[in-house]
Design a protein around this motif. Sequence first.
Motif, PDB file in Angstrom:
ATOM      1  N   ALA A   1      52.052  38.183  51.664  1.00 19.44           N
ATOM      2  CA  ALA A   1      51.418  39.505  51.563  1.00 19.44           C
ATOM      3  C   ALA A   1      52.141  40.552  52.387  1.00 19.44           C
ATOM      4  O   ALA A   1      51.742  41.717  52.360  1.00 19.44           O
ATOM      5  CB  ALA A   1      49.962  39.393  52.025  1.00 19.44           C
ATOM      6  N   ASN A   2      53.147  40.116  53.101  1.00 22.55           N
ATOM      7  CA  ASN A   2      53.881  41.023  53.991  1.00 22.55           C
ATOM      8  C   ASN A   2      52.919  41.723  54.953  1.00 22.55           C
ATOM      9  O   ASN A   2      53.002  42.926  55.193  1.00 22.55           O
ATOM     10  CB  ASN A   2      54.666  42.066  53.187  1.00 22.55           C
ATOM     11  CG  ASN A   2      55.699  42.780  54.052  1.00 22.55           C
ATOM     12  OD1 ASN A   2      56.220  42.210  55.029  1.00 22.55           O
ATOM     13  ND2 ASN A   2      56.011  44.033  53.725  1.00 22.55           N
TER      14      ASN A   2
ATOM     15  N   PHE B   1      42.301  39.899  42.412  1.00 24.56           N
ATOM     16  CA  PHE B   1      41.625  40.034  43.699  1.00 24.56           C
ATOM     17  C   PHE B   1      41.411  41.510  44.010  1.00 24.56           C
ATOM     18  O   PHE B   1      42.030  42.385  43.393  1.00 24.56           O
ATOM     19  CB  PHE B   1      42.449  39.380  44.806  1.00 24.56           C
ATOM     20  CG  PHE B   1      42.497  37.883  44.712  1.00 24.56           C
ATOM     21  CD1 PHE B   1      41.464  37.105  45.216  1.00 24.56           C
ATOM     22  CD2 PHE B   1      43.575  37.242  44.111  1.00 24.56           C
ATOM     23  CE1 PHE B   1      41.512  35.722  45.132  1.00 24.56           C
ATOM     24  CE2 PHE B   1      43.629  35.871  44.024  1.00 24.56           C
ATOM     25  CZ  PHE B   1      42.589  35.091  44.533  1.00 24.56           C
ATOM     26  N   GLU B   2      40.552  41.766  44.961  1.00 25.76           N
ATOM     27  CA  GLU B   2      40.276  43.132  45.372  1.00 25.76           C
ATOM     28  C   GLU B   2      41.565  43.839  45.774  1.00 25.76           C
ATOM     29  O   GLU B   2      42.402  43.267  46.479  1.00 25.76           O
ATOM     30  CB  GLU B   2      39.283  43.151  46.541  1.00 25.76           C
ATOM     31  CG  GLU B   2      37.885  42.664  46.165  1.00 25.76           C
ATOM     32  CD  GLU B   2      36.951  42.584  47.356  1.00 25.76           C
ATOM     33  OE1 GLU B   2      35.744  42.660  47.176  1.00 25.76           O
ATOM     34  OE2 GLU B   2      37.454  42.451  48.499  1.00 25.76           O
ATOM     35  N   GLU B   3      41.693  45.054  45.329  1.00 27.41           N
ATOM     36  CA  GLU B   3      42.924  45.811  45.535  1.00 27.41           C
ATOM     37  C   GLU B   3      43.212  45.987  47.030  1.00 27.41           C
ATOM     38  O   GLU B   3      42.354  46.356  47.824  1.00 27.41           O
ATOM     39  CB  GLU B   3      42.807  47.189  44.872  1.00 27.41           C
ATOM     40  CG  GLU B   3      44.060  48.029  44.955  1.00 27.41           C
ATOM     41  CD  GLU B   3      45.195  47.456  44.113  1.00 27.41           C
ATOM     42  OE1 GLU B   3      46.361  47.710  44.450  1.00 27.41           O
ATOM     43  OE2 GLU B   3      44.904  46.735  43.114  1.00 27.41           O
ATOM     44  N   GLY B   4      44.451  45.672  47.400  1.00 28.40           N
ATOM     45  CA  GLY B   4      44.906  45.865  48.762  1.00 28.40           C
ATOM     46  C   GLY B   4      44.565  44.737  49.708  1.00 28.40           C
ATOM     47  O   GLY B   4      44.969  44.764  50.885  1.00 28.40           O
TER      48      GLY B   4
ATOM     49  N   ASN C   1      44.826  38.497  49.561  1.00 22.41           N
ATOM     50  CA  ASN C   1      45.014  37.684  48.364  1.00 22.41           C
ATOM     51  C   ASN C   1      45.652  38.493  47.244  1.00 22.41           C
ATOM     52  O   ASN C   1      46.482  37.967  46.477  1.00 22.41           O
ATOM     53  CB  ASN C   1      43.676  37.111  47.894  1.00 22.41           C
ATOM     54  CG  ASN C   1      43.162  35.996  48.796  1.00 22.41           C
ATOM     55  OD1 ASN C   1      43.966  35.303  49.431  1.00 22.41           O
ATOM     56  ND2 ASN C   1      41.858  35.826  48.856  1.00 22.41           N
ATOM     57  N   ASP C   2      45.260  39.746  47.111  1.00 26.51           N
ATOM     58  CA  ASP C   2      45.844  40.604  46.072  1.00 26.51           C
ATOM     59  C   ASP C   2      47.334  40.806  46.318  1.00 26.51           C
ATOM     60  O   ASP C   2      48.144  40.666  45.390  1.00 26.51           O
ATOM     61  CB  ASP C   2      45.119  41.946  46.058  1.00 26.51           C
ATOM     62  CG  ASP C   2      45.719  42.912  45.051  1.00 26.51           C
ATOM     63  OD1 ASP C   2      45.747  42.577  43.852  1.00 26.51           O
ATOM     64  OD2 ASP C   2      46.194  43.975  45.494  1.00 26.51           O
ATOM     65  N   ARG C   3      47.688  41.097  47.546  1.00 26.71           N
ATOM     66  CA  ARG C   3      49.092  41.317  47.866  1.00 26.71           C
ATOM     67  C   ARG C   3      49.904  40.032  47.696  1.00 26.71           C
ATOM     68  O   ARG C   3      51.052  40.053  47.226  1.00 26.71           O
ATOM     69  CB  ARG C   3      49.209  41.849  49.298  1.00 26.71           C
ATOM     70  CG  ARG C   3      48.645  43.265  49.430  1.00 26.71           C
ATOM     71  CD  ARG C   3      48.283  43.636  50.847  1.00 26.71           C
ATOM     72  NE  ARG C   3      49.447  43.709  51.716  1.00 26.71           N
ATOM     73  CZ  ARG C   3      49.400  44.128  52.978  1.00 26.71           C
ATOM     74  NH1 ARG C   3      48.227  44.506  53.494  1.00 26.71           N
ATOM     75  NH2 ARG C   3      50.504  44.182  53.697  1.00 26.71           N
ATOM     76  N   ALA C   4      49.311  38.904  48.062  1.00 23.49           N
ATOM     77  CA  ALA C   4      50.015  37.628  47.896  1.00 23.49           C
ATOM     78  C   ALA C   4      50.207  37.303  46.426  1.00 23.49           C
ATOM     79  O   ALA C   4      51.276  36.828  46.005  1.00 23.49           O
ATOM     80  CB  ALA C   4      49.236  36.512  48.597  1.00 23.49           C
ATOM     81  N   GLN C   5      49.145  37.567  45.617  1.00 24.45           N
ATOM     82  CA  GLN C   5      49.264  37.270  44.203  1.00 24.45           C
ATOM     83  C   GLN C   5      50.324  38.146  43.539  1.00 24.45           C
ATOM     84  O   GLN C   5      51.111  37.664  42.713  1.00 24.45           O
ATOM     85  CB  GLN C   5      47.919  37.460  43.519  1.00 24.45           C
ATOM     86  CG  GLN C   5      47.924  37.011  42.057  1.00 24.45           C
ATOM     87  CD  GLN C   5      46.547  37.063  41.440  1.00 24.45           C
ATOM     88  OE1 GLN C   5      45.760  37.956  41.743  1.00 24.45           O
ATOM     89  NE2 GLN C   5      46.245  36.092  40.594  1.00 24.45           N
TER      90      GLN C   5
END
Length: 810
Positions: A666-667, A768-771, A774-778
């Motif tokens: 997800a950085n 996933f929820e934006e931001g 999990n969203d960033r990783a996906q």
Amino acid sequence: MIGRLNAGDVRRTCDPSSLGFESTETLEAPLAIIGQNRALKALQFGLQIQNSGFNIYAAGLPGTGKMTAITGFLERLAKDKEMPADWCYVHNFDDPYRPRALKLKAGQAVKFQRDMRRLIDMAQTDIRKAFDSEDYSKRREATTRAFNENRERLFSQLNQLAHENGFAIQMSSMGILLVPLVNGKPLSEQEVLALSPEEKEGLSKRQENIQGHIKEAVTQLRSWDREIKEQIEKIDREVVQFILQTFVEDLERKYSDAPGVSEYLEAVGNDIIENRDLFRTPPEAAEGNQFAARALSDAFKKYQVNVLVDNTNVKGAPVVIEMTPTFNNLVGRMEKEAQFGALTSDFTMIRPGSIHRANGGYLVVRMEDIAQELMSWDGLKRCLRERKIIVEEMAERLGFLTVKTILPEPIPLSIKVVLIGENFYYHMLYRYDREFPELFKVKADFDSWMDRDDETTRAYAATLCSVCAKDNLRHLDSSAVARIVEHSSRLAEDQRKLSTRFAEIADIIREANYWAGMRESPLIGGEHVSRAIEQKVYRSNLIQERIREMVGRGVLKIDTEGEVVGQVNGLSVMDMGDLSFGRPTRITASTAVGPEGVMDIDREAKLGGPIHTKGVLILGGILAERFAGNMPLSLSARLVFEQSYSEVEGDSASSAELYALLSSLANAPVRQNIAVTGSVNQKGEVQAIGGVNQKIEGFFDICRAKGLTGEQGVLIPSSNVQNLMLREDVVEAIRDGKFSIYCVESVEEGIEILTGVPAGKRLDSGKFEEGSINDRAQKRLEQLARVMREFGKEKEKKPARRKKENNEAG
């Protein structure tokens, strides 16, 4: 649910005023060990049931009071039991190779030994006096007088007959000789040879005439000699029998209830009668001749009684604790002595083993000790299996040649054996020794902790009182007891438990007694207990201090401030034997496109243990389920414990490794002022781990050395909150807001604390929820998947393009 713990959550204290006493002087020591109800019930059952094979294996960790509990329990039980019989070995007059075992009532073996010694002494004295007496001489003379008269009369008749035929009778060692006579004078050999043939023939005829009479006379003399000898022997036997009769009959009446004694006394009497000449020999005859003295002593040895087991001073049943269970110490031995260059043994050299002494009672042996001794375990099992004690040479059991020895009669065995050892030995024996389940059918399992409540705390204090009384130490005041109760919960690693490893607790009390003595305090106080605990740690924590120093000087890289992507402070425990302490370790993760998945560098370098490998493989399962539902997982991730040069084992860092992976994907930078511990399952739940107190304290010490900022802390599983018994300095820092403990139940809760970014829930759309993390990783994984697909397409195009170019060139 995310929780930030307060000072009351991280250490369960004990209020001295709640104990109800000022010092342990007013308490009464408990009769039995506390906190071991299961084990005590098993002991009671195993010791009271009388069926074969119900011996006991007491299992548990060292220091849990197994030996104390068992010996105390046995001594209380044994004092009401019947005293077992005495045993002794005596000579077997029918087969000296097989000495006989005699069973007598408790305390009678030594008396029987003394009585037999008096019997032999009396026999030596009275028999010698009887044969030297005037009455015996007169009786013997009267018996031989008639035979002597008949002998003289027969010789007179033979002499007359010989003179009538010109011969004289001469006695020699060769028998009766006829000597020719001429004019009443005997002829010499030369004169006989000088006779004329006619004279020699006449001499020969006369000799033949009387030779028959001489033969008849010799036969008659031999018959008379035999009759005289028989008559004298009869008189001698009657004399010895008369001397022995009264004493032997008294002994037979005295030991009439002892099986085999009457037969033995009869055999002794018969042997003395047969060997009466031995008793007629005065002791002075062997003076000055050591060989003759030794021979005389050995001749009387067969009348001795070898007392093997003497229960004169035993009250109730015997309780024997064998600390050195060698083969001979258990089943007995046959000693040897040198005679004329050869080693020999007899029944007087049979020595008892602890099984003999415990016969009719209880034998306690440590499994660790008996397992180290050659043939001891087999010897014990054989006795229990056969229900008798067989004294034999260990060399014979091993098939070696032995010196001349004996085979004593086995002694019947009635015993309860209690083996004390760890569970490891129990499970090994149960699995691989087919006789063990048949011989040790009762397991007494000693627990290493007990419940902590008001009632058990008071009982615990009473046990501490018994430690002080037993070792003659100062008693503890209520603050000292409270401090020990808290330390006991720390040893148990559970706020609701107390450690039953009383050996460690007793050592703390002894050290605290020393520090109280240094301060000339009449009682041991809480400050003395704290000093004892601190000094015990100080004596052993040199390596811990060196590691802390290396971190402080930057040799070992541990950050306690700032934020870094893909980097988490993990926690591990180093066990030095006498001390365990926590050590922070930097865990890093790198992610890139590739098909390899999650790779553990420590495992690839063969520094990862199987449990640690399992934890890393679980991470791949979590990522696949969470992010690869509709696309392949095109990830090449590397995980490593930085600056780790020994084997990494355990799964307590798997949650930290997952946080590092998610941070890298997800950085999202991770807070370096928070260390992490906890294992994780494939559903993302954070699970309990061991050594939580040491891990927290290890990171706290590093933070304190670098400077506490109030932002530092440790992330632990919620299920480990009940295990917290932190040091008082850590509790104080938490109370002052200088250090924090966070508890989480899931990876989502943990990553939010570490990054400050919500983990993010999955929406109905599958996203996933934006931001969120999990969203960033996906999204990163989707990007890696696209790169992987493009790379695959490009790779497929290259052979086609090359083929087209080759065709155009052709």
